[in-house]
Design an enzyme around this catalytic site. Structure first.
Site, mmCIF file in Angstrom:
data_model
loop_
_atom_site.group_PDB
_atom_site.id
_atom_site.type_symbol
_atom_site.label_atom_id
_atom_site.label_comp_id
_atom_site.label_asym_id
_atom_site.label_seq_id
_atom_site.Cartn_x
_atom_site.Cartn_y
_atom_site.Cartn_z
ATOM 1 N N GLU A 181 2.095 -17.834 -10.312
ATOM 2 C CA GLU A 181 1.788 -16.882 -11.373
ATOM 3 C C GLU A 181 2.253 -15.487 -10.994
ATOM 4 O OE1 GLU A 181 -2.135 -18.981 -13.329
ATOM 5 O OE2 GLU A 181 -2.447 -17.698 -11.600
ATOM 6 N N CYS A 199 2.806 -7.692 -10.480
ATOM 7 C CA CYS A 199 2.169 -8.293 -9.306
ATOM 8 C C CYS A 199 2.881 -9.624 -9.057
ATOM 9 C CB CYS A 199 0.690 -8.496 -9.640
ATOM 10 S SG CYS A 199 -0.255 -9.245 -8.326
ATOM 11 N N CYS A 216 -1.985 -20.440 -0.771
ATOM 12 C CA CYS A 216 -2.136 -19.490 0.347
ATOM 13 C C CYS A 216 -2.916 -20.176 1.463
ATOM 14 C CB CYS A 216 -2.897 -18.252 -0.133
ATOM 15 S SG CYS A 216 -3.106 -16.988 1.148
ATOM 16 N N CYS A 241 -9.549 -17.114 2.468
ATOM 17 C CA CYS A 241 -10.630 -16.120 2.324
ATOM 18 C C CYS A 241 -11.668 -16.722 1.367
ATOM 19 C CB CYS A 241 -10.094 -14.814 1.756
ATOM 20 S SG CYS A 241 -8.830 -14.045 2.801
ATOM 21 N N CYS A 258 -11.693 -15.918 -2.564
ATOM 22 C CA CYS A 258 -10.424 -15.909 -3.314
ATOM 23 C C CYS A 258 -10.090 -17.292 -3.872
ATOM 24 C CB CYS A 258 -9.307 -15.425 -2.398
ATOM 25 S SG CYS A 258 -7.680 -15.422 -3.186
ATOM 26 N N GLY A 315 -0.542 -15.776 -2.261
ATOM 27 C CA GLY A 315 0.120 -15.895 -0.967
ATOM 28 C C GLY A 315 -0.039 -14.698 -0.054
ATOM 29 N N SER A 323 0.730 -6.112 0.294
ATOM 30 C CA SER A 323 -0.672 -6.241 0.673
ATOM 31 C C SER A 323 -0.842 -7.404 1.645
ATOM 32 C CB SER A 323 -1.512 -6.491 -0.587
ATOM 33 O OG SER A 323 -2.878 -6.596 -0.257
ATOM 34 N N ASN A 377 -14.278 -10.455 -8.532
ATOM 35 C CA ASN A 377 -14.031 -11.159 -9.797
ATOM 36 C C ASN A 377 -14.467 -12.598 -9.651
ATOM 37 O OD1 ASN A 377 -12.673 -9.154 -11.366
ATOM 38 N ND2 ASN A 377 -10.962 -9.345 -9.950
ATOM 39 N N CYS A 408 -7.519 -9.739 -9.734
ATOM 40 C CA CYS A 408 -7.397 -10.042 -8.305
ATOM 41 C C CYS A 408 -8.162 -11.304 -7.942
ATOM 42 C CB CYS A 408 -7.997 -8.926 -7.472
ATOM 43 S SG CYS A 408 -7.146 -7.395 -7.607
HETATM 44 N N1 SAH Z 1 -2.726 -12.173 0.963
HETATM 45 C C1 SAH Z 1 -2.535 -10.787 0.614
HETATM 46 C C2 SAH Z 1 -2.070 -10.604 -0.805
HETATM 47 C C3 SAH Z 1 -3.096 -10.988 -1.863
HETATM 48 S S1 SAH Z 1 -3.504 -9.552 -2.724
HETATM 49 C C4 SAH Z 1 -3.792 -10.018 0.927
HETATM 50 O O1 SAH Z 1 -4.774 -10.626 1.316
HETATM 51 O O2 SAH Z 1 -3.779 -8.799 0.828
HETATM 52 C C5 SAH Z 1 -4.858 -10.011 -3.677
HETATM 53 C C6 SAH Z 1 -6.026 -9.080 -3.454
HETATM 54 O O3 SAH Z 1 -7.140 -9.526 -4.246
HETATM 55 C C7 SAH Z 1 -6.476 -9.095 -2.010
HETATM 56 O O4 SAH Z 1 -6.941 -7.834 -1.635
HETATM 57 C C8 SAH Z 1 -7.609 -10.093 -2.095
HETATM 58 O O5 SAH Z 1 -8.453 -10.001 -0.995
HETATM 59 C C9 SAH Z 1 -8.261 -9.704 -3.397
HETATM 60 N N2 SAH Z 1 -9.121 -10.735 -3.968
HETATM 61 C C10 SAH Z 1 -9.078 -12.056 -3.721
HETATM 62 N N3 SAH Z 1 -10.044 -12.693 -4.409
HETATM 63 C C11 SAH Z 1 -10.714 -11.759 -5.095
HETATM 64 C C12 SAH Z 1 -11.812 -11.799 -6.001
HETATM 65 N N4 SAH Z 1 -12.386 -12.937 -6.332
HETATM 66 N N5 SAH Z 1 -12.230 -10.641 -6.526
HETATM 67 C C13 SAH Z 1 -11.604 -9.478 -6.229
HETATM 68 N N6 SAH Z 1 -10.565 -9.375 -5.393
HETATM 69 C C14 SAH Z 1 -10.122 -10.500 -4.830
#
Ligand code: SAH
Length: 348
Positions: free
Chosen positions: A89, A103, A110, A114, A117, A160, A192, A291, A337
């Protein structure tokens, strides 16, 4: 077959078929400046060469399976299918100030896992090739052109971990910023990372102007380890050491992403710990309200309330650390995000 965005292969092909260098320049201009969408639209090059190109290379391998625009019209999410049947996406964000940001995804799925996520739950399927990252940009450029708009910013914040696919990310940035290519300012590219130290070191060398965002999300080893497995490989002191070196080399302010999850990352003592950690460092914190995405009602995680985020922010401000509360875009279309999760892929 090879991608038209692969300059090395295209030049070699032209040479092999006895074409002069200026033909490459014409093709490049047709792709990135005239925004030709297919070979027949490249009217500046002879028909025979267009026919020859058709036999050897392609414009785009990604198929647009769907594009959905949020109710406010600001966000468009593309679901794209790769040549090998994978899904990814990318998301266009039209900010009210007039700047348009894309984006992009750099991997299918990935591996970082985390806990908050949605993409992390998928695991890694494969890295994207640099041409697949550039194709996402070209899809957005063409889409925006129809609205008489231009792409200005690219953020590597889709699916990713960019620093686990460094070479392809690097080559895609070169195309995004190449003067004869998309010609975006490198200051308007943001990569990021969840904190992969070798990637931080490399990007400082390769692209000192590109902006760096760190998904920090917690201010202590213990708190971070609970939600981000990467902490075990790159603990906070190693990460901060690499970031200090990055700032010394580039003199650039680092963006720290900090997710606000009720009762988990928003404890008052963490506000103090975060302020202590970033005080005196060239930093800007972006607070991202968690989110919940799909199935939010049974999710154990909930976002922090606006009032509580504001309190957290006040503690940082008192310590002289600047911050912004990110307003969520595209959550009604699961484009915010951490919501890029691909129902299609999950169903396979
Ligand atoms: N892997 C990279 C790029 C992903 S960026 C990184 O970790 O930075 C996507 C961003 O959204 C990251 O900061 C991630 O931690 C955040 N994110 C992931 N899940 C989320 C959620 N449920 N709510 C808000 N932010 C989230």
């Amino acid at each position: 077959m090879f991608s038209l965005y692969d300059e090395t292969k295209l030049k070699a092909f032209l040479l092999e078929h006895g074409h002069k260098n200026f033909r490459y320049a014409q093709i490049e201009h047709a792709i990135y400046k005239d925004l030709a969408c297919d070979f027949d639209a490249m009217t500046t090059i002879p028909k025979e060469l267009r026919e020859l190109l058709k036999t050897a290379c392609y414009f785009t391998s990604l198929k647009i399976k769907s594009s959905v625009t949020s109710d406010d019209g600001q966000t468009t999410k593309f679901l794209l299918e790769t040549h090998d049947g994978r899904f990814l996406e990318s998301v266009i964000m039209r900010h009210l100030s007039g700047r348009n940001t894309l984006c992009v995804s750099c991997q299918v799925g990935c591996p970082m896992a985390c806990s908050f996520c949605a993409t992390g739950k998928l695991g890694l399927t494969r890295n994207l090739d640099f041409t697949e990252i550039v194709e996402q940009m070209m899809i957005a450029v063409h889409h925006l052109a129809k609205e008489d708009k231009k792409l200005r910013n690219v953020v590597y914040m889709g699916m990713g971990e960019p620093f686990l696919n460094y070479e392809n990310v690097k080559r895609s940035i070169e195309i995004a910023c190449g003067q004869k290519k998309l010609d975006l300012s490198s200051r308007r590219i943001t990569v990021s990372t969840c904190g992969i130290v070798p990637g931080i070191q490399k990007i400082a060398e390769d692209f000192p102007q590109v902006s760096l965002a760190i998904s920090l999300h917690a201010p202590t080893d213990e708190a971070r380890r609970a939600i981000m497995p990467v902490e075990q490989t790159y603990p906070l002191d190693r990460l901060m050491e690499a970031l200090d070196e990055y700032v010394a080399k580039t003199n650039k302010r680092i963006f720290y992403e900090y997710i606000m999850i009720n009762g988990l990352t928003d404890r008052p003592e963490y506000a103090k710990a975060l302020a202590d950690l970033l005080h005196g460092r060239l930093a800007h914190v972006n607070f991202i309200p968690y989110n919940p995405g799909e199935g939010s009602s049974d999710s154990p995680m909930q976002p922090t309330s606006k009032i509580m985020i504001k309190k957290f922010q006040d503690a940082l401000e008192a310590a002289g650390v600047p911050s912004t509360i990110r307003h969520t875009m595209g959550d009604d279309i699961d484009a915010a995000c951490g919501q890029l999760a691909l129902k299609e892929q999950e169903g396979k």
